[in-house]
Design a protein around this motif. Structure first.
Motif, short mmCIF file in Angstrom:
data_model
loop_
_atom_site.label_atom_id
_atom_site.label_comp_id
_atom_site.label_asym_id
_atom_site.label_seq_id
_atom_site.Cartn_x
_atom_site.Cartn_y
_atom_site.Cartn_z
N VAL A 24 25.35 11.44 7.92
CA VAL A 24 24.60 10.25 7.54
C VAL A 24 25.07 9.85 6.14
N VAL A 25 25.65 8.66 6.03
CA VAL A 25 26.37 8.28 4.82
C VAL A 25 25.53 7.37 3.93
N GLY A 26 26.07 7.05 2.76
CA GLY A 26 25.44 6.11 1.86
C GLY A 26 25.00 6.74 0.56
N SER A 27 25.36 6.12 -0.58
CA SER A 27 25.09 6.70 -1.89
C SER A 27 24.22 5.82 -2.78
N ASP A 28 23.50 4.89 -2.18
CA ASP A 28 22.53 4.06 -2.90
C ASP A 28 21.26 3.95 -2.06
N LEU A 29 20.12 3.75 -2.72
CA LEU A 29 18.89 3.39 -2.00
C LEU A 29 17.86 2.85 -2.96
N SER A 30 16.97 2.06 -2.40
CA SER A 30 15.66 1.78 -3.00
C SER A 30 14.63 2.07 -1.92
N GLY A 31 13.48 2.57 -2.31
CA GLY A 31 12.49 2.91 -1.30
C GLY A 31 11.25 3.55 -1.90
N VAL A 32 10.55 4.30 -1.06
CA VAL A 32 9.27 4.89 -1.44
C VAL A 32 9.29 6.38 -1.11
N VAL A 33 8.86 7.20 -2.05
CA VAL A 33 8.79 8.64 -1.81
C VAL A 33 7.76 8.94 -0.73
N LEU A 34 8.20 9.68 0.30
CA LEU A 34 7.30 10.09 1.39
C LEU A 34 6.70 11.47 1.15
N ARG A 35 7.54 12.41 0.78
CA ARG A 35 7.12 13.79 0.55
C ARG A 35 7.98 14.39 -0.55
N THR A 36 7.42 15.34 -1.26
CA THR A 36 8.19 16.10 -2.24
C THR A 36 8.08 17.58 -1.91
N GLY A 37 9.13 18.33 -2.25
CA GLY A 37 9.17 19.75 -1.98
C GLY A 37 8.51 20.57 -3.08
N GLU A 72 0.83 -1.21 0.00
CA GLU A 72 0.00 0.00 0.00
C GLU A 72 0.87 1.26 0.00
N SER A 73 1.91 1.24 -0.84
CA SER A 73 2.83 2.39 -0.89
C SER A 73 2.13 3.69 -1.19
N ALA A 74 1.06 3.61 -1.97
CA ALA A 74 0.35 4.84 -2.38
C ALA A 74 -0.25 5.58 -1.20
N THR A 75 -0.38 4.92 -0.05
CA THR A 75 -1.01 5.57 1.10
C THR A 75 -0.04 6.33 1.98
N VAL A 76 1.27 6.23 1.72
CA VAL A 76 2.23 6.83 2.66
C VAL A 76 2.13 8.35 2.70
N GLY A 77 1.62 8.95 1.63
CA GLY A 77 1.48 10.40 1.62
C GLY A 77 0.49 10.91 2.66
N SER A 78 -0.40 10.06 3.12
CA SER A 78 -1.38 10.45 4.13
C SER A 78 -0.90 10.16 5.55
N LEU A 79 0.25 9.50 5.66
CA LEU A 79 0.78 9.16 6.98
C LEU A 79 1.76 10.24 7.44
N PRO A 80 1.82 10.53 8.73
CA PRO A 80 2.74 11.56 9.21
C PRO A 80 4.20 11.12 9.08
N VAL A 81 5.05 12.09 8.76
CA VAL A 81 6.49 11.83 8.71
C VAL A 81 7.05 11.94 10.13
N PRO A 82 7.83 10.97 10.58
CA PRO A 82 8.36 11.03 11.95
C PRO A 82 9.35 12.17 12.12
N GLU A 83 9.62 12.51 13.35
CA GLU A 83 10.58 13.58 13.64
C GLU A 83 12.02 13.10 13.56
N SER A 84 12.24 11.79 13.71
CA SER A 84 13.60 11.27 13.68
C SER A 84 13.62 9.89 13.02
N TYR A 85 14.81 9.44 12.71
CA TYR A 85 14.99 8.14 12.07
C TYR A 85 16.38 7.62 12.41
#
Length: 446
Positions: A117-130, A15-28
């Motif tokens: 915070v290091v690392g130059s690769d990822l796969s994942g899901v867009v949470l928010r766009t500017g 249900e990746s399409a629903t992440v835009g309606s979920l709050p973004v956490p303050e930390s990770y």
């Protein structure tokens, strides 16, 4: 359940399409190095510096989202040699990069922190766009390439790698991909290949794009059918993609490896001409200051033995100091040595007579522009190039993953799971995957 847990669960449930309606956490959680530890390895040789001591998994604040940017929930990432350099603080601590970037603008100032915070690769899901992002939206399943550019100078508008403010994300910028959330520019994003797992999709980004530009692109060696291509480290992170590109492009790879096991991997990819440099016992250096031209000659003779008398049209270079003299010697008259790294040392030495009198060229190649990265990712998506993932670690063991790469105790690419709780998740096209499963698994267990 935490906010990040809700995001993770939505993605795992398809249900990746629903992440835009979920709050973004303050930390990770992110893998970091600390500015107050840059001297921790002082006095040690590079080989004795241990990334397990310098790489930490910390809770860090989610950065402010700026115009043209995206926050991504990271399912998986991968280790590149730039993370090894970062972890051992060579050739310089990356905090110098962050300070320089931080002076560019108030927005760039976010990157200048006492942790990186290091690392130059990822796969994942867009949470928010500017503001100003039109192509991507929350819920999109993506991978990211690592080119960070400002493009306010004319220099980069023919080739973005020439932008005056070109940087490598997660190495020369903060908020990289070895984390649960990452900050990228929207023009770093590309579609996730739908037949791959999260960890498989995360692993090609940097090395695949680098090999594409270095070998295939007109900005690199511009390889053509029938070219003899000498590939150093042909079963490694970069070389494994160069080998695939040579084979797919109708070239003739000559794969240089350091063990029978690595030779077997190259054969599995389809290469036939292989040099095991350990078995041949090449010693290109007599001492720390003097090379041995007779060993160059012996190496060149071995290449001609395999090719039926041909010297390499292209030498795919990245070890650097240890091999560069041999590479310049071995290239054919009018041939090309294309280099993108120096993992064995930056100060290259070679006999210039073999270069100038034989009209050879040395080309410097650094990562890839967005077009090249997109094309390289497209070939992954079509199943024409395959990921070379051999092993995957959880985020908590990133230090060990980096140590494997530092000590060359790996094959292909080493992956890292972030929000993905286990391997094997994220496949959206099982039928396509079944067609390519042998190639996808070529490096597994190696």
């Amino acid at each position: 359940m935490t906010q990040l847990g809700e995001i993770q669960q939505a993605i795992l449930n398809g249900e990746s399409a629903t992440v835009g309606s979920l709050p973004v956490p303050e930390s990770y959680r992110g893998v970091t190095v600390h500015a107050d530890e840059v001297d921790m390895f002082e006095g040690l040789e590079s080989r004795d510096k241990d990334p397990r001591k310098s790489l930490h998994v910390d809770d860090v604040p989610v950065p402010e989202l700026g115009p043209g940017e995206a926050l991504v929930a990271v399912m998986a990432s991968a280790i590149n040699y730039n993370t090894v350099w970062t972890s051992i603080f060579e050739p310089i601590p990356t905090f110098k990069f962050l300070r320089k970037y931080g002076k560019l603008s108030p927005l760039a100032k976010r990157h200048d922190l006492p942790y990186h915070v290091v690392g130059s690769d990822l796969s994942g899901v867009v949470l928010r766009t500017g503001v100003g992002v039109h192509t991507w939206k929350p819920g999109d399943e993506v991978v990211a390439h690592c080119l960070n550019v400002e493009l306010e100078s004319p220099d980069g508008h023919n080739d973005t790698m020439l932008d005056t403010e070109q940087r490598i994300w997660g190495f020369e910028t903060n908020f990289g991909g070895l984390a649960e959330i990452a900050l990228v520019k929207a023009n770093q994003l590309m579609p996730k290949p739908d037949h791959l797992t999260w960890e498989e999709a995360a692993s090609p980004g940097l090395v695949n794009s680098t090999a594409y530009r270095q070998l295939v692109s007109r900005n690199g060696a511009d390889m053509k059918q029938g070219d003899v291509v000498l590939i150093w480290g042909a079963s490694g992170g970069l070389g494994s993609y160069a080998t695939q590109y040579a084979l797919n492009g109708g070239a003739i790879p000559v794969c240089v490896v350091s063990s029978p096991e690595k030779a077997a991997i190259c054969r599995k990819l389809g290469a036939e001409l292989i040099i095991d440099r350990s078995a041949e016992a090449y010693k290109f250096w007599k001492s720390d200051t003097e090379q041995d031209p007779k060993e160059w000659q012996r190496f060149g003779a071995k290449i001609r033995e395999l090719t039926g008398g041909d010297d390499p049209d292209i030498v795919f270079e990245h070890p650097g100091r240890e091999t560069f003299g041999a590479s310049v010697y071995a290239a054919r008259k009018g041939g090309t040595i294309v280099t993108c790294a120096s993992t064995s040392g930056y100060m290259h030495q070679y006999d210039n007579r073999y270069l100038w009198m034989n009209l050879k060229r040395i080309i410097g190649s650094h990562f890839a522009n967005y077009r090249e990265s997109w094309e390289a990712n497209r070939l992954i998506s079509k199943g024409l190039i395959h990921p070379t993932l051999s092993k995957t670690y959880p985020l908590e063991e990133t230090g060990q993953a980096a140590l494997d790469v530092h000590r060359n105790a790996h094959q292909g690419k080493v992956g890292v799971l972030a929000l993905a709780p286990q391997e094997g998740l994220g496949v959206r096209d099982e039928e396509k995957r079944a067609k390519h499963i042998e190639g996808i698994n070529a490096f597994r267990g190696a």
